[in-house]
Structures are given as structure tokens and as C-alpha cells.
Enzyme design. Sequence first.
Site, PDB file in Angstrom:
ATOM      1  N   HIS A 104       8.918  65.859  30.606  1.00 48.93           N
ATOM      2  CA  HIS A 104       8.594  66.931  31.562  1.00 48.93           C
ATOM      3  C   HIS A 104       9.019  66.595  32.993  1.00 48.93           C
ATOM      4  O   HIS A 104       8.469  67.156  33.940  1.00 48.93           O
ATOM      5  CB  HIS A 104       7.085  67.254  31.496  1.00 48.93           C
ATOM      6  CG  HIS A 104       6.684  67.865  30.186  1.00 48.93           C
ATOM      7  ND1 HIS A 104       5.378  67.963  29.744  1.00 48.93           N
ATOM      8  CD2 HIS A 104       7.434  68.435  29.205  1.00 48.93           C
ATOM      9  CE1 HIS A 104       5.344  68.542  28.562  1.00 48.93           C
ATOM     10  NE2 HIS A 104       6.583  68.838  28.206  1.00 48.93           N
ATOM     11  N   SER A 172      -3.635  66.383  24.576  1.00 50.80           N
ATOM     12  CA  SER A 172      -4.445  67.350  23.820  1.00 50.80           C
ATOM     13  C   SER A 172      -3.621  68.006  22.709  1.00 50.80           C
ATOM     14  O   SER A 172      -4.157  68.738  21.896  1.00 50.80           O
ATOM     15  CB  SER A 172      -4.977  68.416  24.771  1.00 50.80           C
ATOM     16  OG  SER A 172      -3.893  69.085  25.405  1.00 50.80           O
TER      17      SER A 172
HETATM   18  P1  OAD Z   1      -4.051  67.485  28.644  1.00 44.52           P
HETATM   19  O1  OAD Z   1      -4.789  67.550  29.931  1.00 44.52           O
HETATM   20  O2  OAD Z   1      -3.818  68.755  27.898  1.00 44.52           O
HETATM   21  O3  OAD Z   1      -4.804  66.492  27.657  1.00 44.52           O
HETATM   22  C1  OAD Z   1      -5.232  65.245  28.091  1.00 44.52           C
HETATM   23  C2  OAD Z   1      -5.834  64.515  26.926  1.00 44.52           C
HETATM   24  O4  OAD Z   1      -6.215  63.226  27.396  1.00 44.52           O
HETATM   25  C3  OAD Z   1      -7.080  65.164  26.335  1.00 44.52           C
HETATM   26  O5  OAD Z   1      -6.966  65.204  24.905  1.00 44.52           O
HETATM   27  C4  OAD Z   1      -8.211  64.243  26.781  1.00 44.52           C
HETATM   28  O6  OAD Z   1      -9.261  64.173  25.815  1.00 44.52           O
HETATM   29  C5  OAD Z   1      -7.492  62.918  26.866  1.00 44.52           C
HETATM   30  N1  OAD Z   1      -8.113  61.923  27.753  1.00 44.52           N
HETATM   31  C6  OAD Z   1      -8.919  62.088  28.817  1.00 44.52           C
HETATM   32  N2  OAD Z   1      -9.262  60.897  29.358  1.00 44.52           N
HETATM   33  C7  OAD Z   1      -8.654  59.939  28.600  1.00 44.52           C
HETATM   34  C8  OAD Z   1      -8.598  58.507  28.639  1.00 44.52           C
HETATM   35  N3  OAD Z   1      -9.236  57.800  29.561  1.00 44.52           N
HETATM   36  N4  OAD Z   1      -7.858  57.879  27.689  1.00 44.52           N
HETATM   37  C9  OAD Z   1      -7.190  58.570  26.734  1.00 44.52           C
HETATM   38  N5  OAD Z   1      -7.206  59.911  26.660  1.00 44.52           N
HETATM   39  C10 OAD Z   1      -7.927  60.586  27.567  1.00 44.52           C
HETATM   40  O7  OAD Z   1      -2.665  66.730  28.956  1.00 44.52           O
HETATM   41  P2  OAD Z   1      -1.301  66.719  28.135  1.00 44.52           P
HETATM   42  O8  OAD Z   1      -1.531  66.875  26.674  1.00 44.52           O
HETATM   43  O9  OAD Z   1      -0.541  65.535  28.613  1.00 44.52           O
HETATM   44  O10 OAD Z   1       3.202  69.975  31.399  1.00 44.52           O
HETATM   45  O11 OAD Z   1      -0.625  68.014  28.690  1.00 44.52           O
HETATM   46  C11 OAD Z   1       0.658  68.353  28.249  1.00 44.52           C
HETATM   47  C12 OAD Z   1       1.421  69.094  29.319  1.00 44.52           C
HETATM   48  O12 OAD Z   1       0.666  70.203  29.786  1.00 44.52           O
HETATM   49  C13 OAD Z   1       1.688  68.311  30.563  1.00 44.52           C
HETATM   50  O13 OAD Z   1       2.796  67.451  30.486  1.00 44.52           O
HETATM   51  C14 OAD Z   1       1.922  69.364  31.585  1.00 44.52           C
HETATM   52  C15 OAD Z   1       0.786  70.285  31.218  1.00 44.52           C
HETATM   53  O14 OAD Z   1       0.854  71.560  31.618  1.00 44.52           O
HETATM   54  C16 OAD Z   1       3.849  70.452  32.475  1.00 44.52           C
HETATM   55  O15 OAD Z   1       3.446  70.331  33.610  1.00 44.52           O
HETATM   56  C17 OAD Z   1       5.116  71.148  32.135  1.00 44.52           C
END
Ligand code: OAD
Length: 227
Positions: A104, A172
Amino acid sequence: MKKLVFLTGAGISAESGISTFRDSDGLWERHRIEDVASIEGWHRNPELVNDFYNKRRTQLSECEPNAAHQIIAELENLFDVTVITQNVDNLHEKAGSSRVIHLHGELTKACSENQKGYVTDIGFREIVFGEKAPDGHLLRPFIVWFGEEVPLMEFAMTEVESADYLVIIGTSLNVYPAAGLYHYAKPGIPIWLIDPNETQPVNKHVKIIREKATKGMDILKKELIND
Ligand code: OAD
């Protein structure tokens, strides 16, 4: 060396002080994701979006990698490691990982609004709104927004296809195409998922470590070394 591929998301950087996207209030740093992370949002209000990423870049300059980033980097001594990340921070590199694919984009880079081929390192400095790329078009954050293609997706797929082990951390699994990447893994390879919370469902062969990234990576390192 066996090939170990990580697929990381915002959760791996949470313990370094960077907010995840889908926090409980549904906002990202007090903004709706569609306002600051979509191509439509950029066209509606480029100055606001530019300013938003300037703030994220400044915030990143004060963040350090945590033990999870560090363990991943150290595993290069034992495995052929590739990190495929959805994160735009540079904490994997700062921890010492040498092969990182940023699906990204990257906060520390800028590109031309017209020519995504023009990419330049800007470190932690601000992009002054109105600054131009050499082609005369606006300089913009080098971020892959919703509504844009993910140019490194095919490269990431081939990395996953050749993995002997796959580890998913802190995502997530809501955002495609990244969320579907693990389906390209060879049948039968060990796959782990580290996340303290429920994610979108994964198939039953995925071994879930229900911990934060730092503790989860400590557990995983021992399992990998014993394997
Ligand atoms: P999310 O915010 O959707 O998910 C974050 C995940 O991290 C969740 O499943 C939480 O439970 C988990 N989490 C929280 N604290 C944690 C910790 N200490 N250790 C491990 N896990 C933990 O983020 P992404 O899945 O990365 O795209 O989101 C995907 C994309 O959506 C991003 O790259 C971004 C966003 O919109 C763009 O900006 C294009």
C-alpha cells in the site's frame, strides 16, 4: 534455507504507537478512512489528504520498531525471509528486514499525481501542498489508496506461492486484494495467524495465536525453531 513469508498489517505496529485503521470508533486518527485513504478523497480535498499524511510522516519519525519487527528481522539468520506488508510505515526496514514489499505504498516517499512511475524518497519531511514533480504535476504521498491498483500484488503472490511457512500478523483481513493473498500458499504448508482479536474467518488449517504481535512472535519463533 526454507522460505518464510510474513503478511503484516497495522496491528504489528500498534505496540510501536501507531494506530490501527479499524479502531473501535471506526475512524483513523479522527478521520473517516474514505476521506483520507481513497482516490476520491484525494480528488475531493487534496490539501486535507496531503496534510493528513504529513502528520502521519511526522508521527512515524518518532516511532521505533518493536520486538515483533525485530524478531522478524533476526529470523533472516535462519530463513529466507520476505515481508509483505500493508503498512506504509518503515518499521520493518528500521528493524533490519532486508526484503520488504509495501503493498500500500510508503510514507517516506512521494510520487507524481500523474506518473506513478516517478517515485522519490522524502524521508520524514512534509510535502508542501502545491509542490510539483519533475513532470509538472502535483507531488502526492506515495500511498496506494482505495480505488487504485495495487502494483506489487503479482510480485507478492509469487512470493506467497513459493513460501515454506506463512505468518499473518495484525491484519483484520478486511481489505482485498491483500486479504486474499494467503490463499496462494502451497497446500499443506504451515500457516500461523497472530492477532489478539477476532479477524475475518480463515480456513481451519491456519493455526491461530491469540496474542499481541510481540508476545505472539516470541511464541512463533520457538515453534519455528523447533519445527
Ligand atoms: P486493521 O486496522 O483493519 O486491522 C488491524 C488488526 O490488528 C486487527 O485485527 C487488530 O485486532 C489487530 N491488532 C491490534 N493490536 C494488535 C497488536 N498489538 N498485535 C497484533 N495485532 C493487533 O488494519 P489492516 O488489516 O492492516 O489501507 O488494514 C488494511 C488496510 O486498510 C490498510 O493497509 C489501509 C487500511 O485502509 C490503505 O490505507 C489503502
